[in-house]
Design a protein around this motif. Structure first.
Motif, PDB file in Angstrom:
ATOM      1  N   GLN A   1     103.232  26.968  68.927  1.00 25.78           N
ATOM      2  CA  GLN A   1     103.500  26.177  70.129  1.00 25.78           C
ATOM      3  C   GLN A   1     102.205  25.963  70.894  1.00 25.78           C
ATOM      4  O   GLN A   1     101.954  24.882  71.426  1.00 25.78           O
ATOM      5  CB  GLN A   1     104.548  26.878  70.999  1.00 25.78           C
ATOM      6  N   ALA A   2     101.349  26.965  70.950  1.00 21.54           N
ATOM      7  CA  ALA A   2     100.087  26.854  71.676  1.00 21.54           C
ATOM      8  C   ALA A   2      99.202  25.772  71.054  1.00 21.54           C
ATOM      9  O   ALA A   2      98.553  24.995  71.764  1.00 21.54           O
ATOM     10  CB  ALA A   2      99.361  28.192  71.675  1.00 21.54           C
ATOM     11  N   TYR A   3      99.193  25.706  69.742  1.00 24.27           N
ATOM     12  CA  TYR A   3      98.402  24.692  69.031  1.00 24.27           C
ATOM     13  C   TYR A   3      98.953  23.295  69.328  1.00 24.27           C
ATOM     14  O   TYR A   3      98.188  22.367  69.604  1.00 24.27           O
ATOM     15  CB  TYR A   3      98.440  24.987  67.535  1.00 24.27           C
ATOM     16  N   LEU A   4     100.276  23.152  69.306  1.00 25.86           N
ATOM     17  CA  LEU A   4     100.892  21.863  69.646  1.00 25.86           C
ATOM     18  C   LEU A   4     100.541  21.473  71.083  1.00 25.86           C
ATOM     19  O   LEU A   4     100.250  20.308  71.371  1.00 25.86           O
ATOM     20  CB  LEU A   4     102.412  21.929  69.471  1.00 25.86           C
ATOM     21  N   SER A   5     100.549  22.447  71.975  1.00 23.19           N
ATOM     22  CA  SER A   5     100.212  22.186  73.373  1.00 23.19           C
ATOM     23  C   SER A   5      98.761  21.712  73.505  1.00 23.19           C
ATOM     24  O   SER A   5      98.470  20.781  74.271  1.00 23.19           O
ATOM     25  CB  SER A   5     100.431  23.452  74.212  1.00 23.19           C
ATOM     26  N   GLN A   6      97.858  22.332  72.767  1.00 24.00           N
ATOM     27  CA  GLN A   6      96.450  21.925  72.798  1.00 24.00           C
ATOM     28  C   GLN A   6      96.283  20.493  72.304  1.00 24.00           C
ATOM     29  O   GLN A   6      95.498  19.723  72.866  1.00 24.00           O
ATOM     30  CB  GLN A   6      95.599  22.865  71.954  1.00 24.00           C
ATOM     31  N   ILE A   7      97.018  20.135  71.275  1.00 21.41           N
ATOM     32  CA  ILE A   7      96.934  18.770  70.742  1.00 21.41           C
ATOM     33  C   ILE A   7      97.439  17.779  71.793  1.00 21.41           C
ATOM     34  O   ILE A   7      96.781  16.782  72.092  1.00 21.41           O
ATOM     35  CB  ILE A   7      97.757  18.626  69.440  1.00 21.41           C
ATOM     36  N   GLU A   8      98.609  18.060  72.360  1.00 20.28           N
ATOM     37  CA  GLU A   8      99.208  17.136  73.320  1.00 20.28           C
ATOM     38  C   GLU A   8      98.396  17.017  74.600  1.00 20.28           C
ATOM     39  O   GLU A   8      98.350  15.947  75.202  1.00 20.28           O
ATOM     40  CB  GLU A   8     100.656  17.539  73.630  1.00 20.28           C
ATOM     41  N   SER A   9      97.753  18.088  75.022  1.00 18.52           N
ATOM     42  CA  SER A   9      96.966  18.039  76.255  1.00 18.52           C
ATOM     43  C   SER A   9      95.593  17.419  76.041  1.00 18.52           C
ATOM     44  O   SER A   9      94.888  17.117  77.002  1.00 18.52           O
ATOM     45  CB  SER A   9      96.801  19.448  76.832  1.00 18.52           C
ATOM     46  N   GLY A  10      95.210  17.241  74.782  1.00 20.31           N
ATOM     47  CA  GLY A  10      93.899  16.662  74.481  1.00 20.31           C
ATOM     48  C   GLY A  10      92.797  17.701  74.344  1.00 20.31           C
ATOM     49  O   GLY A  10      91.645  17.356  74.098  1.00 20.31           O
ATOM     50  N   LYS A  11      93.134  18.976  74.500  1.00 22.48           N
ATOM     51  CA  LYS A  11      92.117  20.029  74.344  1.00 22.48           C
ATOM     52  C   LYS A  11      91.679  20.148  72.887  1.00 22.48           C
ATOM     53  O   LYS A  11      90.561  20.545  72.606  1.00 22.48           O
ATOM     54  CB  LYS A  11      92.656  21.366  74.851  1.00 22.48           C
ATOM     55  N   ARG A  12      92.567  19.833  71.978  1.00 22.43           N
ATOM     56  CA  ARG A  12      92.230  19.801  70.553  1.00 22.43           C
ATOM     57  C   ARG A  12      92.426  18.355  70.101  1.00 22.43           C
ATOM     58  O   ARG A  12      93.545  17.875  70.004  1.00 22.43           O
ATOM     59  CB  ARG A  12      93.125  20.740  69.753  1.00 22.43           C
ATOM     60  N   ARG A  13      91.326  17.691  69.838  1.00 21.86           N
ATOM     61  CA  ARG A  13      91.390  16.255  69.543  1.00 21.86           C
ATOM     62  C   ARG A  13      91.433  15.940  68.058  1.00 21.86           C
ATOM     63  O   ARG A  13      91.765  14.830  67.680  1.00 21.86           O
ATOM     64  CB  ARG A  13      90.207  15.549  70.185  1.00 21.86           C
ATOM     65  N   HIS A  14      91.085  16.906  67.211  1.00 18.89           N
ATOM     66  CA  HIS A  14      91.046  16.647  65.777  1.00 18.89           C
ATOM     67  C   HIS A  14      91.887  17.687  65.045  1.00 18.89           C
ATOM     68  O   HIS A  14      91.982  18.833  65.465  1.00 18.89           O
ATOM     69  CB  HIS A  14      89.611  16.671  65.268  1.00 18.89           C
ATOM     70  N   LEU A  15      92.480  17.268  63.942  1.00 16.52           N
ATOM     71  CA  LEU A  15      93.313  18.147  63.131  1.00 16.52           C
ATOM     72  C   LEU A  15      92.652  18.376  61.784  1.00 16.52           C
ATOM     73  O   LEU A  15      91.946  17.501  61.283  1.00 16.52           O
ATOM     74  CB  LEU A  15      94.683  17.507  62.888  1.00 16.52           C
ATOM     75  N   THR A  16      92.927  19.516  61.178  1.00 14.91           N
ATOM     76  CA  THR A  16      92.516  19.704  59.789  1.00 14.91           C
ATOM     77  C   THR A  16      93.414  18.834  58.924  1.00 14.91           C
ATOM     78  O   THR A  16      94.513  18.431  59.350  1.00 14.91           O
ATOM     79  CB  THR A  16      92.664  21.176  59.353  1.00 14.91           C
ATOM     80  N   SER A  17      92.981  18.539  57.735  1.00 17.27           N
ATOM     81  CA  SER A  17      93.801  17.695  56.858  1.00 17.27           C
ATOM     82  C   SER A  17      95.123  18.382  56.531  1.00 17.27           C
ATOM     83  O   SER A  17      96.158  17.721  56.400  1.00 17.27           O
ATOM     84  CB  SER A  17      93.038  17.331  55.581  1.00 17.27           C
TER      85      SER A  17
END
Length: 167
Positions: free
Chosen positions: A43-59
């Motif tokens: 959930q924390a990772y999903l939150s980072q993606i949605e908030s823009g704190k994590r802008r890139h994903l691994t393949s």
């Protein structure tokens, strides 16, 4: 649209596709990915993606999310800058007015299809008709949601509500 905005929208669409009548929470998505796809995204990772704190994903993460939401992995990236959204407000209104006129023209062209004609006019009348069409584009990408919505739309009329009997 950013990756975070897309993920948030996909959670909403998936919740409705599953009959929840609401968006899936990040916790529910994390749990469903673990159970249904045998993968792990917190959930924390999903939150980072949605908030823009994590802008890139691994393949691997991109492939797992794409499989869960049934979208192409290429969808799970930031879109290029939206030219129409970047226009000054006055020019944006000109674009919106042209879109609304195009929708009304389309409703007249398809006047023999009453439902389609009414739908086009309804979108044209909406204050944010452009955003309505963008939302429709996102819905179209989720085939399961379309099937569910069409089934709901074309199902038999709702059962009448029971009346309370006074004693």
């Amino acid at each position: 649209m950013t990756l975070g905005e897309k993920l948030s929208r996909l959670r909403t669409l998936e919740g409705y596709a599953r009959g929840l009548d609401r968006e899936m929470t990040q916790v529910e998505v994390s749990k469903a990915i673990r159970e249904e796809c045998r993968g792990g995204i917190s959930q924390a990772y999903l939150s980072q993606i949605e908030s823009g704190k994590r802008r890139h994903l691994t393949s691997e993460t991109r492939a797992l999310l794409a499989r869960f939401f049934r979208v192409h992995p290429g969808h799970l990236v930031d879109d290029l800058d939206d030219d129409a959204a970047a226009l000054p407000p006055r020019q944006r209104h000109v674009v919106d007015d042209k879109l609304d006129l195009w929708l009304v023209d389309g409703s007249e062209t398809f006047s023999n299809d009453r439902e389609l004609s009414r739908a086009l006019v309804a979108i044209a009348r909406h204050e944010q008709s452009r955003d309505c069409l963008r939302l429709l584009a996102s819905i179209v990408e989720n085939h399961k949601l379309i099937d569910h919505l069409l089934e709901t739309l074309t199902s038999s009329p709702a059962k009448p509500k029971r009346r309370r009997h006074r004693s």
